[in-house]
Design an enzyme around this catalytic site. Structure first.
Site, PDB file in Angstrom:
ATOM      1  N   GLY A 168      48.162  45.077  47.706  1.00 24.53           N
ATOM      2  CA  GLY A 168      49.094  45.805  46.847  1.00 24.53           C
ATOM      3  C   GLY A 168      50.019  44.865  46.112  1.00 24.53           C
ATOM      4  O   GLY A 168      49.797  44.510  44.953  1.00 24.53           O
ATOM      5  N   SER A 169      51.074  44.423  46.799  1.00 26.41           N
ATOM      6  CA  SER A 169      52.098  43.621  46.121  1.00 26.41           C
ATOM      7  C   SER A 169      51.521  42.321  45.566  1.00 26.41           C
ATOM      8  O   SER A 169      51.913  41.885  44.485  1.00 26.41           O
ATOM      9  CB  SER A 169      53.275  43.356  47.058  1.00 26.41           C
ATOM     10  OG  SER A 169      52.824  42.988  48.325  1.00 26.41           O
ATOM     11  N   ASP A 171      47.097  55.260  48.613  1.00 28.08           N
ATOM     12  CA  ASP A 171      47.758  55.537  49.894  1.00 28.08           C
ATOM     13  C   ASP A 171      48.472  56.876  49.869  1.00 28.08           C
ATOM     14  O   ASP A 171      49.446  57.049  49.131  1.00 28.08           O
ATOM     15  CB  ASP A 171      48.805  54.450  50.176  1.00 28.08           C
ATOM     16  CG  ASP A 171      48.164  53.135  50.580  1.00 28.08           C
ATOM     17  OD1 ASP A 171      47.361  53.138  51.529  1.00 28.08           O
ATOM     18  OD2 ASP A 171      48.485  52.107  49.950  1.00 28.08           O
ATOM     19  N   MET A 199      47.330  58.742  55.275  1.00 26.30           N
ATOM     20  CA  MET A 199      48.264  58.525  56.390  1.00 26.30           C
ATOM     21  C   MET A 199      49.034  59.819  56.593  1.00 26.30           C
ATOM     22  O   MET A 199      50.219  59.928  56.253  1.00 26.30           O
ATOM     23  CB  MET A 199      49.204  57.351  56.050  1.00 26.30           C
ATOM     24  CG  MET A 199      48.529  56.004  56.183  1.00 26.30           C
ATOM     25  SD  MET A 199      49.418  54.702  55.297  1.00 26.30           S
ATOM     26  CE  MET A 199      48.638  54.891  53.693  1.00 26.30           C
ATOM     27  N   GLY A 228      52.915  52.306  56.144  1.00 26.45           N
ATOM     28  CA  GLY A 228      54.092  52.985  55.609  1.00 26.45           C
ATOM     29  C   GLY A 228      54.658  52.327  54.358  1.00 26.45           C
ATOM     30  O   GLY A 228      55.140  53.003  53.468  1.00 26.45           O
ATOM     31  N   HIS A 288      42.737  51.463  45.711  1.00 33.32           N
ATOM     32  CA  HIS A 288      43.171  51.985  47.009  1.00 33.32           C
ATOM     33  C   HIS A 288      44.365  52.918  46.766  1.00 33.32           C
ATOM     34  O   HIS A 288      45.334  52.557  46.104  1.00 33.32           O
ATOM     35  CB  HIS A 288      43.564  50.804  47.897  1.00 33.32           C
ATOM     36  CG  HIS A 288      43.883  51.175  49.304  1.00 33.32           C
ATOM     37  ND1 HIS A 288      42.905  51.396  50.258  1.00 33.32           N
ATOM     38  CD2 HIS A 288      45.061  51.347  49.933  1.00 33.32           C
ATOM     39  CE1 HIS A 288      43.489  51.677  51.409  1.00 33.32           C
ATOM     40  NE2 HIS A 288      44.794  51.670  51.250  1.00 33.32           N
ATOM     41  N   MET A 331      50.779  59.313  51.967  1.00 32.95           N
ATOM     42  CA  MET A 331      51.659  59.358  53.154  1.00 32.95           C
ATOM     43  C   MET A 331      52.429  60.675  53.151  1.00 32.95           C
ATOM     44  O   MET A 331      52.917  61.095  52.088  1.00 32.95           O
ATOM     45  CB  MET A 331      52.662  58.204  53.104  1.00 32.95           C
ATOM     46  CG  MET A 331      52.022  56.842  52.955  1.00 32.95           C
ATOM     47  SD  MET A 331      53.248  55.534  53.058  1.00 32.95           S
ATOM     48  CE  MET A 331      52.253  54.129  52.507  1.00 32.95           C
ATOM     49  N   SER A 335      46.003  48.145  45.763  1.00 27.40           N
ATOM     50  CA  SER A 335      46.671  49.355  46.239  1.00 27.40           C
ATOM     51  C   SER A 335      47.634  49.900  45.203  1.00 27.40           C
ATOM     52  O   SER A 335      48.592  49.235  44.798  1.00 27.40           O
ATOM     53  CB  SER A 335      47.421  49.059  47.535  1.00 27.40           C
ATOM     54  OG  SER A 335      48.170  50.203  47.890  1.00 27.40           O
ATOM     55  N   MET A 365      44.199  48.089  59.929  1.00 28.66           N
ATOM     56  CA  MET A 365      45.554  47.919  59.384  1.00 28.66           C
ATOM     57  C   MET A 365      46.139  46.613  59.916  1.00 28.66           C
ATOM     58  O   MET A 365      46.240  46.415  61.131  1.00 28.66           O
ATOM     59  CB  MET A 365      46.452  49.091  59.810  1.00 28.66           C
ATOM     60  CG  MET A 365      46.179  50.412  59.121  1.00 28.66           C
ATOM     61  SD  MET A 365      46.166  50.332  57.315  1.00 28.66           S
ATOM     62  CE  MET A 365      47.805  49.699  56.949  1.00 28.66           C
ATOM     63  N   ASP A 381      43.834  46.006  55.408  1.00 27.18           N
ATOM     64  CA  ASP A 381      44.922  46.523  54.561  1.00 27.18           C
ATOM     65  C   ASP A 381      46.268  46.091  55.124  1.00 27.18           C
ATOM     66  O   ASP A 381      46.631  46.464  56.237  1.00 27.18           O
ATOM     67  CB  ASP A 381      44.803  48.062  54.551  1.00 27.18           C
ATOM     68  CG  ASP A 381      45.823  48.760  53.681  1.00 27.18           C
ATOM     69  OD1 ASP A 381      46.569  48.093  52.944  1.00 27.18           O
ATOM     70  OD2 ASP A 381      45.846  50.015  53.741  1.00 27.18           O
ATOM     71  N   GLY A 382      47.003  45.325  54.318  1.00 26.74           N
ATOM     72  CA  GLY A 382      48.380  44.955  54.671  1.00 26.74           C
ATOM     73  C   GLY A 382      48.591  43.452  54.675  1.00 26.74           C
ATOM     74  O   GLY A 382      47.945  42.736  55.431  1.00 26.74           O
ATOM     75  N   HIS A 418      43.266  56.462  51.296  1.00 20.22           N
ATOM     76  CA  HIS A 418      43.712  56.174  52.667  1.00 20.22           C
ATOM     77  C   HIS A 418      44.738  57.235  53.043  1.00 20.22           C
ATOM     78  O   HIS A 418      45.865  57.222  52.562  1.00 20.22           O
ATOM     79  CB  HIS A 418      44.316  54.753  52.677  1.00 20.22           C
ATOM     80  CG  HIS A 418      44.937  54.348  53.973  1.00 20.22           C
ATOM     81  ND1 HIS A 418      45.719  53.203  54.093  1.00 20.22           N
ATOM     82  CD2 HIS A 418      44.876  54.885  55.212  1.00 20.22           C
ATOM     83  CE1 HIS A 418      46.119  53.077  55.335  1.00 20.22           C
ATOM     84  NE2 HIS A 418      45.632  54.090  56.047  1.00 20.22           N
TER      85      HIS A 418
HETATM   86  C1  DX5 Z   1      50.563  50.312  53.812  1.00 23.54           C
HETATM   87  C2  DX5 Z   1      49.447  50.683  52.887  1.00 23.54           C
HETATM   88  C3  DX5 Z   1      48.889  49.560  52.121  1.00 23.54           C
HETATM   89  C4  DX5 Z   1      49.856  48.840  51.217  1.00 23.54           C
HETATM   90  C5  DX5 Z   1      49.539  47.380  51.312  1.00 23.54           C
HETATM   91  O1  DX5 Z   1      50.827  51.380  54.655  1.00 23.54           O
HETATM   92  O2  DX5 Z   1      48.389  51.279  53.604  1.00 23.54           O
HETATM   93  O3  DX5 Z   1      47.733  49.944  51.402  1.00 23.54           O
HETATM   94  O4  DX5 Z   1      49.786  49.242  49.879  1.00 23.54           O
HETATM   95  O5  DX5 Z   1      50.481  46.673  50.601  1.00 23.54           O
HETATM   96  P1  DX5 Z   1      50.579  45.094  50.646  1.00 23.54           P
HETATM   97  O6  DX5 Z   1      49.280  44.540  50.153  1.00 23.54           O
HETATM   98  O7  DX5 Z   1      51.731  44.800  49.739  1.00 23.54           O
HETATM   99  O8  DX5 Z   1      50.839  44.700  52.076  1.00 23.54           O
HETATM  100 ZN    ZN Z   2      46.429  51.632  52.603  1.00 18.05          ZN
END
Ligand code: DX5
Ligand code: ZN
Length: 216
Positions: free
Chosen positions: A198-199, A34, A67, A143, A32, A36, A7, A138, A176-177, A65
């Site tokens: 992501g992280s 995101d 949001m 967020g 990915h 928002m 992500s 999710m 995701d998450g 994605h």
């Molecule tokens: C959250 C996003 C994710 C986010 C996931 O709203 O949709 O894609 O980047 O991050 P991690 O993997 O750190 O939970």
């Molecule tokens: Zn996402």
């Protein structure tokens, strides 16, 4: 075969070149992205110009994605910016606009995905399952990156896997998450085809390439 979709939300933008170079060398197939809008979720992220810029730096599949409260409008904006997959939230859809959006994306040769927040029941997706290419579960409240994995969301994955078998459908299941090596393994066992992380990927002490490898 599992697909990994790191992500972009967790990229360290002060080291963008270096991180994208390592990502390009990794076995990840997707990026990915995101989007928002500060309304559907309480955060703001990227506009279409950022996607256009990233597309010049990588040839990976752009997994967008959305949001946002107006996915119909923003789907077109991000298709024009180079999205390969557009996934939108069922919570943002009124009436039949979502099914029409899937048809519209398919006409443009873009893959379409549907997703849902943790509190939304998976059965609400049933009208979409015959049409979509992907269902995104999710496993955190959307967020923000860096939250803890909600293991009870794996029930939704199991439901989707069984439904796909029973109805001979072909959508891919993405999660995701809160994905890391351990939760990624649980997600794969439950039936996920695509892992967003992501992280875990962008902050991994052994680097991006190694982080992706541990998820495969
Ligand atoms: C959250 C996003 C994710 C986010 C996931 O709203 O949709 O894609 O980047 O991050 P991690 O993997 O750190 O939970
Ligand atoms: Zn996402």
């Amino acid at each position: 075969m599992t697909v990994v979709s790191p992500s972009a939300l967790s990229i360290d933008f002060s080291r963008l070149n270096e991180q994208i170079e390592a990502f390009n060398q990794s076995e990840a197939e997707y990026l990915h992205f995101d989007v928002m809008d500060g309304h559907l979720v309480p955060n703001l992220t990227f506009g279409p110009d950022i996607l256009k810029g990233l597309k010049k730096m990588t040839s990976k599949v752009m997994d967008v994605h959305l949001m946002v409260t107006d996915p119909v409008h923003y789907a077109e904006v991000f298709v024009n910016a180079g999205a390969d997959i557009i996934t939108f939230h069922i919570e943002a859809i009124k009436n039949d606009a979502g099914l029409a959006l899937v048809d519209d994306l398919h006409q443009k040769q873009i893959r379409a995905g549907i997703t849902l927040k943790p509190k939304t029941s998976v059965e609400t997706l049933i009208p979409y399952l015959e049409k979509v290419d992907m269902v995104l579960v999710m496993s955190v409240e959307p967020g923000f990156g860096g939250q803890s994995f909600m293991a009870d969301m794996l029930e939704k994955v199991r439901f989707l896997k069984q439904y796909r078998e029973e109805h001979q459908l072909s959508y891919l299941i993405e999660i995701d998450g809160g994905i890391n090596e351990e939760t990624g393994k649980l997600a794969k066992e439950a039936g996920c085809d695509i892992l967003v992380a992501g992280s875990y990927v962008f902050n991994h002490p052994q680097g991006i390439k190694e982080a992706v490898r541990t998820l495969l």
